[in-house]
Every structure is written in C-alpha cells, then in structure tokens.
Scaffold this active site. Structure first.
Site, PDB file in Angstrom:
ATOM      1  N   ARG A 170      53.639  36.160  26.054  1.00  0.00           N
ATOM      2  CA  ARG A 170      54.426  35.187  25.408  1.00  0.00           C
ATOM      3  C   ARG A 170      55.034  33.960  26.372  1.00  0.00           C
ATOM      4  NH1 ARG A 170      58.947  36.878  22.415  1.00  0.00           N
ATOM      5  NH2 ARG A 170      59.618  38.561  23.748  1.00  0.00           N
ATOM      6  N   GLY A 208      61.410  37.095  32.268  1.00  0.00           N
ATOM      7  CA  GLY A 208      62.619  36.523  32.352  1.00  0.00           C
ATOM      8  C   GLY A 208      63.453  36.634  30.993  1.00  0.00           C
ATOM      9  N   ASP A 255      72.958  33.644  27.415  1.00  0.00           N
ATOM     10  CA  ASP A 255      73.581  32.435  27.813  1.00  0.00           C
ATOM     11  C   ASP A 255      75.179  32.429  27.223  1.00  0.00           C
ATOM     12  OD1 ASP A 255      71.666  31.513  28.988  1.00  0.00           O
ATOM     13  OD2 ASP A 255      71.311  29.818  27.444  1.00  0.00           O
ATOM     14  N   GLN A 290      73.710  25.446  35.307  1.00  0.00           N
ATOM     15  CA  GLN A 290      73.660  24.985  34.088  1.00  0.00           C
ATOM     16  C   GLN A 290      75.114  25.685  33.348  1.00  0.00           C
ATOM     17  OE1 GLN A 290      72.812  22.901  32.036  1.00  0.00           O
ATOM     18  NE2 GLN A 290      72.424  23.671  30.083  1.00  0.00           N
ATOM     19  N   TYR A 322      72.100  33.651  34.488  1.00  0.00           N
ATOM     20  CA  TYR A 322      70.762  33.378  34.750  1.00  0.00           C
ATOM     21  C   TYR A 322      70.467  32.482  36.045  1.00  0.00           C
ATOM     22  CZ  TYR A 322      66.176  31.287  33.181  1.00  0.00           C
ATOM     23  OH  TYR A 322      64.761  30.557  32.970  1.00  0.00           O
TER      24      TYR A 322
HETATM   25  N1  CAA Z   1      77.249  20.559  28.892  1.00  0.00           N
HETATM   26  C1  CAA Z   1      78.346  20.005  29.041  1.00  0.00           C
HETATM   27  N2  CAA Z   1      79.152  20.666  27.954  1.00  0.00           N
HETATM   28  C2  CAA Z   1      78.778  21.535  27.151  1.00  0.00           C
HETATM   29  C3  CAA Z   1      77.455  21.859  27.414  1.00  0.00           C
HETATM   30  C4  CAA Z   1      76.844  21.389  28.194  1.00  0.00           C
HETATM   31  N3  CAA Z   1      75.483  21.831  28.633  1.00  0.00           N
HETATM   32  N4  CAA Z   1      77.372  23.112  26.364  1.00  0.00           N
HETATM   33  C5  CAA Z   1      78.380  23.135  25.701  1.00  0.00           C
HETATM   34  N5  CAA Z   1      79.311  22.161  25.965  1.00  0.00           N
HETATM   35  C6  CAA Z   1      80.703  21.988  25.679  1.00  0.00           C
HETATM   36  C7  CAA Z   1      80.669  22.103  23.916  1.00  0.00           C
HETATM   37  O1  CAA Z   1      80.304  20.910  23.576  1.00  0.00           O
HETATM   38  C8  CAA Z   1      82.011  22.389  23.523  1.00  0.00           C
HETATM   39  O2  CAA Z   1      82.814  21.487  23.993  1.00  0.00           O
HETATM   40  P1  CAA Z   1      84.463  21.351  23.191  1.00  0.00           P
HETATM   41  O3  CAA Z   1      85.101  22.563  23.561  1.00  0.00           O
HETATM   42  O4  CAA Z   1      84.882  19.950  23.600  1.00  0.00           O
HETATM   43  O5  CAA Z   1      83.912  21.288  21.688  1.00  0.00           O
HETATM   44  C9  CAA Z   1      82.211  23.415  24.887  1.00  0.00           C
HETATM   45  O6  CAA Z   1      81.447  23.021  25.686  1.00  0.00           O
HETATM   46  C10 CAA Z   1      81.777  24.791  24.306  1.00  0.00           C
HETATM   47  O7  CAA Z   1      82.196  25.752  24.932  1.00  0.00           O
HETATM   48  P2  CAA Z   1      82.420  27.221  24.826  1.00  0.00           P
HETATM   49  O8  CAA Z   1      83.233  27.875  25.619  1.00  0.00           O
HETATM   50  O9  CAA Z   1      82.873  27.333  23.358  1.00  0.00           O
HETATM   51  O10 CAA Z   1      80.914  27.904  24.763  1.00  0.00           O
HETATM   52  P3  CAA Z   1      80.209  28.549  23.658  1.00  0.00           P
HETATM   53  O11 CAA Z   1      80.772  30.035  23.863  1.00  0.00           O
HETATM   54  O12 CAA Z   1      79.887  27.939  22.242  1.00  0.00           O
HETATM   55  O13 CAA Z   1      78.787  28.804  24.516  1.00  0.00           O
HETATM   56  C11 CAA Z   1      76.456  27.992  25.043  1.00  0.00           C
HETATM   57  C12 CAA Z   1      78.090  27.479  24.615  1.00  0.00           C
HETATM   58  C13 CAA Z   1      76.052  29.179  24.325  1.00  0.00           C
HETATM   59  C14 CAA Z   1      76.601  27.980  26.717  1.00  0.00           C
HETATM   60  C15 CAA Z   1      75.738  26.615  24.627  1.00  0.00           C
HETATM   61  O14 CAA Z   1      76.314  25.601  25.354  1.00  0.00           O
HETATM   62  C16 CAA Z   1      74.344  26.609  25.164  1.00  0.00           C
HETATM   63  O15 CAA Z   1      73.393  27.216  24.538  1.00  0.00           O
HETATM   64  N6  CAA Z   1      74.108  25.915  25.980  1.00  0.00           N
HETATM   65  C17 CAA Z   1      72.631  25.645  26.641  1.00  0.00           C
HETATM   66  C18 CAA Z   1      72.457  26.783  27.686  1.00  0.00           C
HETATM   67  C19 CAA Z   1      71.145  26.175  28.265  1.00  0.00           C
HETATM   68  O16 CAA Z   1      70.682  25.355  28.725  1.00  0.00           O
HETATM   69  N7  CAA Z   1      70.118  27.451  28.326  1.00  0.00           N
HETATM   70  C20 CAA Z   1      68.789  27.198  28.917  1.00  0.00           C
HETATM   71  C21 CAA Z   1      68.254  28.157  28.065  1.00  0.00           C
HETATM   72  S1  CAA Z   1      66.363  27.716  28.504  1.00  0.00           S
HETATM   73  C22 CAA Z   1      66.225  28.412  29.965  1.00  0.00           C
HETATM   74  O17 CAA Z   1      67.106  29.142  30.628  1.00  0.00           O
HETATM   75  C23 CAA Z   1      64.922  28.012  30.499  1.00  0.00           C
HETATM   76  C24 CAA Z   1      65.036  27.286  31.848  1.00  0.00           C
HETATM   77  O18 CAA Z   1      64.615  27.903  32.882  1.00  0.00           O
HETATM   78  C25 CAA Z   1      65.344  26.071  31.792  1.00  0.00           C
END
Ligand code: CAA
Length: 242
Positions: A12, A85, A89, A142, A148
């Site tokens: 996948r 992997g 998150d 990140q 991760y």
């Molecule tokens: N940068 C800055 N601020 C961010 C942010 C980011 N990337 N993501 C969330 N925030 C902020 C939100 O806007 C929110 O702000 P407010 O409190 O002011 O509203 C706050 O942080 C949310 O914080 P929480 O502690 O409540 O976070 P949560 O429990 O809701 O979790 C998360 C959020 C699940 C981490 C979500 O932000 C997320 O999925 N982020 C993406 C993570 C990511 O990029 N993963 C990559 C997956 S793909 C991969 O891994 C492959 C690869 O190798 C690239």
C-alpha cells in the site's frame, strides 16, 4: 529473476509504488511484506503479480522467520527497503505511552529488526543495498509527531552508522526522506490542518505522487548509485532544504 528484494509495507501507499517500480524496472525479484490488511494485500498481488508475505516488523522473531522463509524459497535478501511505518499523531502533552511505543517499535525498531536479519548474509555475499524510507518530519520535526519524528530521525543515525560498518563489504545503506505524499497516511491529516498549516509550506504547491518517491528507491537500488552511501535523498517539494 534478479536481486532478491523485500519491500516492507510494500502493498500500500509509497511501498506499493516502490514494489511496482522495482518490478517494472527489471532485475529485481520483488516480495512485498504487509502486517495486517489481507484484503489490500490480496488485491495488490492480483493486480501486480508481486508475491506478498505477512509479518509484523516490530517482532524480531517474526522478521527472522520471514527472512529465513524468503532465503529458502528465493535466496537471501539482497535489497531491503525498510518502508513500513505508522503514525499515531497528537501533541506530546496528550500522547500516551502506547502511542509513543507502537510508533518507535514499528518505525525504528522495525528497521533494526530487518537490518539485523539480512546483514549477515549480505556481508557473506559481499553485496547488499538497504534503503530506509525516513521522512521530512524526521529532519525538521512536526507539530503532533514527537513519536514519529523521533523514530524517523533515529533512522538517519541507523542509516549512517550501518553504512560505515558495511562500506567495505559491498553494501550501501541510504535513506529517502519524503515530504507529504498522496497516500492514506497523509489523507488522515485533518483537511483544515492540511490546508492551513501544511500545503502553504510546500513551495511547489502540491503533495507528491508515490511514484516520485519510488523513483528515488529505484535509483538507490541500482548499480548507478554505488557511490551513494549513508546519504539522504529528500523528495519534499522544497519544504525543507538540508
Ligand atoms: N502547526 C501549528 N499549529 C497547529 C498545527 C500545526 N501543524 N496543528 C495544529 N495546530 C494548532 C491548532 O490550530 C490548535 O490551535 P488552537 O488551540 O489555537 O485552536 C492547536 O494546535 C491544537 O492543539 P491540540 O493540542 O488541541 O491538538 P490536537 O489534539 O487537536 O491534535 C493534531 C492535533 C492531531 C496533531 C493535528 O494537528 C494533526 O493531525 N496535525 C498534522 C500532523 C502531521 O503533519 N502528520 C503527518 C502525517 S503524514 C506523515 O507522517 C508522512 C510523512 O512522513 C510526512
């Protein structure tokens, strides 16, 4: 049939594209491993004709058994692509020990488990290629990915150290650090976060196609890449320039 090649998580996402690209390139006897999704693996096998094998890379003994089975049926693994992997998150202030442990044991210890189980045969043969699929987020960090990013950063240390240990034995060990790629893993990121926090940071203005990552692996596996060792290719659309 060509070099015996194992792609972990090869049915996948990016792994699927890597398995197909190596097969289509020719010169590789490709086997794709997977951990749990039998349905996707069966579909992959039917569509591509690539053999699959099911085991958990986080389990050392399961890796040893799989490598032994492959050695008996195909010959020992000559090219290993550590691609499998997972993500769990969440910000560290909410992260459970389980979220930490499962990501480290799959993404980082899984790579160790596989390397450890192929390296002696590669050394005896005087040839091998190991390609570790790390991540942009292991280079730059990140939000929401302490587990991760730590595992993926660890893969760079593993890659470079293992490259040094085996350079004199005809073995190269390199890493690929993809940025955001159109896979289920990236689609799992909330759309709002993707639009507001991630896409604006990608200078080319789009995510990658899995095939764009697979081409890096085809290169690193090839004879043309013999002088690449302990290096990192970074297909990330300009998101991080190391
Ligand atoms: N940068 C800055 N601020 C961010 C942010 C980011 N990337 N993501 C969330 N925030 C902020 C939100 O806007 C929110 O702000 P407010 O409190 O002011 O509203 C706050 O942080 C949310 O914080 P929480 O502690 O409540 O976070 P949560 O429990 O809701 O979790 C998360 C959020 C699940 C981490 C979500 O932000 C997320 O999925 N982020 C993406 C993570 C990511 O990029 N993963 C990559 C997956 S793909 C991969 O891994 C492959 C690869 O190798 C690239």
């Amino acid at each position: 049939m060509g070099h015996v090649t194992l792609v972990t998580g090869g049915t996948r996402g990016i792994g699927r594209a890597i398995s197909i690209a190596l097969k289509e390139h020719g010169g590789y006897d490709v086997i794709a491993s997977y951990a749990g999704n039998d349905e996707a693996a069966a579909k992959f096998k039917e569509e591509t004709g690539i053999e699959t094998i099911k085991f958990d890379i986080a389990n050392f003994d399961a890796c040893a058994a799989a490598c032994k089975q492959i050695a008996e049926t195909h010959g020992s693994i000559e090219i290993l692509v550590n691609n499998a992997g997972i993500t769990r998150d969440g910000p560290l202030h909410k992260m459970t020990p389980d979220q930490w442990n499962v990501v480290i044991s799959t993404n980082l210890t899984g790579a160790f488990n596989m390397c450890r189980n192929v390296i002696e045969d590669m050394r005896a043969k005087g040839f091998g290629r190991i390609i570790n699929i790390s991540s942009l987020n292991g280079q730059k960090g990140q939000f929401g990915q302490c587990n991760y990013a730590a595992a993926k950063a660890g893969e760079f240390g593993l890659t470079r150290s293992l490259a040094l240990e085996n350079a004199s034995k005809g073995i190269t060990v390199n890493a690929v650090a993809p940025g955001y790629v159109a896979t289920e893993m990236v689609l799992a990121v909330p759309e709002e976060i993707m639009k507001k926090a991630i896409l604006p940071q990608i200078p080319v203005g789009r995510v990658a196609e899995p095939e764009e990552i697979a081409r890096c692996v085809v290169f690193l596996a090839s004879d043309h890449a013999g002088f690449f060792n302990g290096s990192t290719l970074s297909p990330n659309g300009g998101m991080y320039m190391a």
